[in-house]
Design a protein around this motif. Structure first.
Motif, PDB file in Angstrom:
ATOM      1  N   UNK A  13       1.023  -1.332   0.012  1.00  0.00           N
ATOM      2  CA  UNK A  13      -0.059  -0.046   0.003  1.00  0.00           C
ATOM      3  C   UNK A  13       0.867   1.152  -0.041  1.00  0.00           C
ATOM      4  N   UNK A  14       1.948   1.275   0.751  1.00  0.00           N
ATOM      5  CA  UNK A  14       2.786   2.397   0.870  1.00  0.00           C
ATOM      6  C   UNK A  14       3.371   2.509  -0.553  1.00  0.00           C
ATOM      7  N   UNK A  15       3.904   1.621  -1.206  1.00  0.00           N
ATOM      8  CA  UNK A  15       4.291   1.576  -2.886  1.00  0.00           C
ATOM      9  C   UNK A  15       3.532   1.886  -3.819  1.00  0.00           C
ATOM     10  N   UNK A  16       2.166   1.654  -3.329  1.00  0.00           N
ATOM     11  CA  UNK A  16       1.184   1.689  -4.361  1.00  0.00           C
ATOM     12  C   UNK A  16       1.347   0.586  -5.572  1.00  0.00           C
ATOM     13  N   UNK A  17       1.671  -0.611  -4.819  1.00  0.00           N
ATOM     14  CA  UNK A  17       1.610  -1.626  -5.681  1.00  0.00           C
ATOM     15  C   UNK A  17       1.094  -2.969  -5.224  1.00  0.00           C
ATOM     16  N   UNK A  18       1.195  -4.193  -5.770  1.00  0.00           N
ATOM     17  CA  UNK A  18       0.445  -5.403  -5.250  1.00  0.00           C
ATOM     18  C   UNK A  18       1.492  -6.139  -4.486  1.00  0.00           C
ATOM     19  N   UNK A  19       0.946  -6.962  -3.590  1.00  0.00           N
ATOM     20  CA  UNK A  19       1.804  -7.762  -2.908  1.00  0.00           C
ATOM     21  C   UNK A  19       2.791  -8.859  -3.506  1.00  0.00           C
ATOM     22  N   UNK A  20       2.257  -9.272  -4.705  1.00  0.00           N
ATOM     23  CA  UNK A  20       3.331 -10.112  -5.353  1.00  0.00           C
ATOM     24  C   UNK A  20       4.448  -9.400  -5.997  1.00  0.00           C
ATOM     25  N   UNK A  21       4.471  -8.204  -6.197  1.00  0.00           N
ATOM     26  CA  UNK A  21       5.617  -7.534  -6.563  1.00  0.00           C
ATOM     27  C   UNK A  21       6.508  -7.305  -5.506  1.00  0.00           C
ATOM     28  N   UNK A  22       5.871  -6.980  -4.278  1.00  0.00           N
ATOM     29  CA  UNK A  22       6.761  -6.688  -3.246  1.00  0.00           C
ATOM     30  C   UNK A  22       7.403  -8.010  -2.848  1.00  0.00           C
ATOM     31  N   UNK A  23       6.911  -9.257  -3.021  1.00  0.00           N
ATOM     32  CA  UNK A  23       7.218 -10.623  -2.627  1.00  0.00           C
ATOM     33  C   UNK A  23       8.325 -10.767  -3.706  1.00  0.00           C
ATOM     34  N   UNK A  24       7.941 -10.498  -4.774  1.00  0.00           N
ATOM     35  CA  UNK A  24       9.108 -10.733  -6.229  1.00  0.00           C
ATOM     36  C   UNK A  24      10.670  -9.835  -5.787  1.00  0.00           C
TER      37      UNK A  24
END
Length: 105
Positions: A13-24
């Motif tokens: 949410x902080x990055x404005x991205x989805x969780x799968x991208x953060x995990x990647x």
């Protein structure tokens, strides 16, 4: 007050991205990111991890670098990238404040 640990959802949410991208990114930048795990095995990120993810976001998404290019840049110029991220965060905060003022008029 800042939190000590952030869930992957909060970071996304902080990055404005989805969780799968953060995990990647967490999986592909082990040299810079070492998320902790809770009892359920969920990733928990420190404030430093969040700042590093903001830097990765800047390099990969905003500047269009490859993952290898971003890793090299982080290794060699971490301070200058960190400063850019702080400036962008400040500008986003100012914009939000200006939007609030505009709405109140």
């Amino acid at each position: 007050m800042d939190k000590i640990l952030y869930t992957i959802g909060e970071v996304a949410e902080i990055l404005g991205e989805n969780t799968s991208l953060v995990r990647f990114w967490a999986n592909n930048f082990p040299k810079f990111l070492k998320p902790q795990r809770n009892a359920k095995g969920n990733r928990l990120f420190t404030k430093d991890d969040v700042e590093t993810l903001k830097q990765i976001h800047l390099l990969v998404k905003d500047q269009g670098m490859t993952l290898d290019g971003a890793e090299k840049k982080l290794s060699s110029q971490k301070k200058s990238i960190d400063e850019r991220v702080r400036v962008l965060d400040s500008l986003k905060e100012i914009r939000a404040q200006l939007d609030e003022v505009r709405k109140s008029l």
